[in-house]
Design an enzyme around this catalytic site. Structure first.
Site, PDB file in Angstrom:
ATOM      1  N   LYS A  42       0.837  -1.203   0.000  1.00  6.88           N
ATOM      2  CA  LYS A  42       0.000   0.000   0.000  1.00  6.88           C
ATOM      3  C   LYS A  42       0.878   1.262   0.000  1.00  6.88           C
ATOM      4  O   LYS A  42       2.087   1.179   0.268  1.00  6.88           O
ATOM      5  CB  LYS A  42      -0.924  -0.021   1.211  1.00  6.88           C
ATOM      6  CG  LYS A  42      -0.184  -0.021   2.532  1.00  6.88           C
ATOM      7  CD  LYS A  42      -1.036  -0.540   3.657  1.00  6.88           C
ATOM      8  CE  LYS A  42      -0.298  -0.422   4.970  1.00  6.88           C
ATOM      9  NZ  LYS A  42      -0.872  -1.269   6.017  1.00  6.88           N
ATOM     10  N   TYR A 271      15.450  30.001  10.236  1.00 12.50           N
ATOM     11  CA  TYR A 271      14.216  30.645  10.697  1.00 12.50           C
ATOM     12  C   TYR A 271      14.017  30.474  12.197  1.00 12.50           C
ATOM     13  O   TYR A 271      14.310  29.424  12.757  1.00 12.50           O
ATOM     14  CB  TYR A 271      13.004  30.013  10.008  1.00 12.50           C
ATOM     15  CG  TYR A 271      12.908  30.258   8.536  1.00 12.50           C
ATOM     16  CD1 TYR A 271      12.868  31.555   8.013  1.00 12.50           C
ATOM     17  CD2 TYR A 271      12.830  29.188   7.648  1.00 12.50           C
ATOM     18  CE1 TYR A 271      12.759  31.758   6.645  1.00 12.50           C
ATOM     19  CE2 TYR A 271      12.708  29.388   6.283  1.00 12.50           C
ATOM     20  CZ  TYR A 271      12.680  30.674   5.781  1.00 12.50           C
ATOM     21  OH  TYR A 271      12.572  30.877   4.449  1.00 12.50           O
TER      22      TYR A 271
HETATM   23  C1  LIG Z   1      -0.118  -2.232   6.550  1.00 12.26           C
HETATM   24  C2  LIG Z   1      -0.712  -3.501   6.992  1.00 12.26           C
HETATM   25  C3  LIG Z   1       0.076  -4.639   7.191  1.00 12.26           C
HETATM   26  C4  LIG Z   1       1.587  -4.640   7.095  1.00 12.26           C
HETATM   27  O1  LIG Z   1       2.113  -4.095   8.277  1.00 12.26           O
HETATM   28  P1  LIG Z   1       3.705  -3.999   8.547  1.00 12.26           P
HETATM   29  O2  LIG Z   1       3.781  -3.621   9.964  1.00 12.26           O
HETATM   30  O3  LIG Z   1       4.215  -2.923   7.641  1.00 12.26           O
HETATM   31  O4  LIG Z   1       4.280  -5.320   8.233  1.00 12.26           O
HETATM   32  C5  LIG Z   1      -0.584  -5.812   7.500  1.00 12.26           C
HETATM   33  N1  LIG Z   1      -1.921  -5.869   7.637  1.00 12.26           N
HETATM   34  C6  LIG Z   1      -2.705  -4.780   7.476  1.00 12.26           C
HETATM   35  C7  LIG Z   1      -4.172  -4.896   7.644  1.00 12.26           C
HETATM   36  C8  LIG Z   1      -2.135  -3.558   7.158  1.00 12.26           C
HETATM   37  O5  LIG Z   1      -2.909  -2.483   7.004  1.00 12.26           O
END
Ligand SMILES: *Cc1c(COP(=O)(O)O)cnc(C)c1O
Length: 385
Positions: A42, A271
């Site tokens: 994702k 800044y």
């Molecule tokens: C993002 C996600 C994962 C992966 O998690 P990591 O900690 O990056 O391995 C697994 N299951 C779901 C439902 C997620 O949203």
């Protein structure tokens, strides 16, 4: 040449796809052979770039992809064609539902309403849709609350156009809270055991994200894992727990020095005048700031590698530039010289976990915050050793 490629790079990311493949092999080797690997890609594959990452993972032997929504899933279809199973981890909006059918995607269902809506849609289209049910065992996000799980299973059983492909849950605190994770595992297994018509052998049963793997047990009904962060060579918090899975980071974040100059003691830097030089100093101005993804919370806190040495950030990180103290370097750096923000340089290393801690956040957020201005470049050699 057109576009930004014709210009010298000011700030860029380097991604080692061979290391990604080696990480995948290492993680799979640490799991029993029957465990399916759902690669979570994702958010543009955690900022690594969806196209290149997904293409490499397809070659490297994953079993399924997990993404946040139908648009991300469609991108995978465009890269890999049909044949790859894709699980949409987020809840699907009603306006998105048609794309589940058009792109052959599996939604995550948490409610009876979602089941009824999709069942009607599938019946109207004369199609069967594969789905995963999600059980909330203590995350309070998606999934049906575990004590009510039978409602979801009953609704699914009477939905003739939906085919159950898997059941899953998600951990809230697997990084450090072993006890709560165990409670979540028990709740999940109890919810499954209460459904007498379920045959776990015909389904994907999964719970473990990267952190979950620390307490993964092959004795239980699990036959799949959902791995995101760890495949990119980043360990969630409890680093020692992952010692048996030798992954390496695949992501480096680099920039260059645009200017080096000397300033008198007492000069206030950047800044807001938050830093005052304690001594006559040599500073270097870097070609990267929060517009590239260096968090502003790193102001006066971060370090960058120059000549393999850690040089502290001085004053506020600004949109396009960051100022670092190079007084203590053996050789005065030159303008144009390469700077490593995340990764290794000479004997020096700044891990993303460390960078995130300095910034008061987590590695996941750092990766998602490297902006579009930063071109991703890829090392694509084959994986050896
Ligand atoms: C993002 C996600 C994962 C992966 O998690 P990591 O900690 O990056 O391995 C697994 N299951 C779901 C439902 C997620 O949203």
């Amino acid at each position: 040449m057109s576009g930004i490629e014709q210009f010298p790079r000011r700030c860029w990311a380097e991604i080692d796809l061979a290391a990604l493949e080696r990480n995948l092999i290492a993680i799979k080797a640490a799991l029993p052979e029957h465990i399916r690997y759902i690669a979570i890609v994702k958010a543009d594959a955690y900022g690594h770039g969806m196209h290149q990452t997904v293409a490499r993972l397809m070659q490297a032997g994953i079993d399924m992809f997990g993404v946040a929504n139908v648009a991300e899933a469609a991108t995978i279809r465009e890269i890999g064609g049909s044949g790859w199973s894709i699980l949409v981890l987020g809840a699907t909006l009603r306006e998105e539902a048609q794309f589940l059918f058009e792109y052959d995607l599996m939604p995550t269902l948490s409610s009876v309403e979602e089941i009824e809506f999709l069942e009607n849609m599938a019946a109207e289209r004369g199609e069967v849709l594969k789905v995963h049910l999600k059980i909330d065992t203590g995350m309070g996000r998606l999934g049906i609350w575990h004590e009510n799980a039978d409602l979801l299973f009953d609704a699914l059983r009477s939905a003739k156009h939906l085919k159950l492909d898997g059941v899953y849950t998600h951990f809230a605190h697997a990084e450090t809270d072993v006890e709560f994770t165990e409670r979540q595992r028990r709740r999940f297994m109890t919810a499954l055991a209460n459904v007498d018509w379920l045959n776990p052998k015909e389904l994907l049963i999964h719970a473990d994200n990267s952190a979950g793997l620390t307490s993964f047990s092959c004795e239980s009904a699990y036959n799949a894992v959902r791995v995101g962060l760890l495949q990119f060579g980043i360990t969630p918090y409890a680093q020692s727990l992952f010692a048996k899975v030798p992954t390496t980071p695949i992501f480096s974040f680099k920039t260059r020095i645009s200017l080096v100059k000397e300033l008198p003691a007492g000069t206030e830097i950047s800044y807001g005048r938050t830093y005052r030089l304690k001594r006559p100093s040599r500073v270097a101005i870097l070609c990267a700031g929060y517009g590239d993804g260096i968090p502003r919370t790193l102001s006066n806190k971060g370090f960058a590698l120059i000549q393999g040495q850690r040089c502290p950030y001085l004053g506020r990180v600004t949109m396009d530039q960051t100022i670092v103290d190079v007084t203590d370097l053996e050789h005065a750096p030159a303008s144009g010289e390469e700077v490593c923000l995340i990764g290794t340089q000479g004997d020096g290393e700044i891990k993303i976990e460390q960078f995130a801690r300095w910034a008061g956040t987590i590695s996941w957020e750092i990766l998602c915050s490297i902006t579009k201005r930063v071109p991703r470049t890829y090392k694509t050699s084959i994986a050896t050793g």
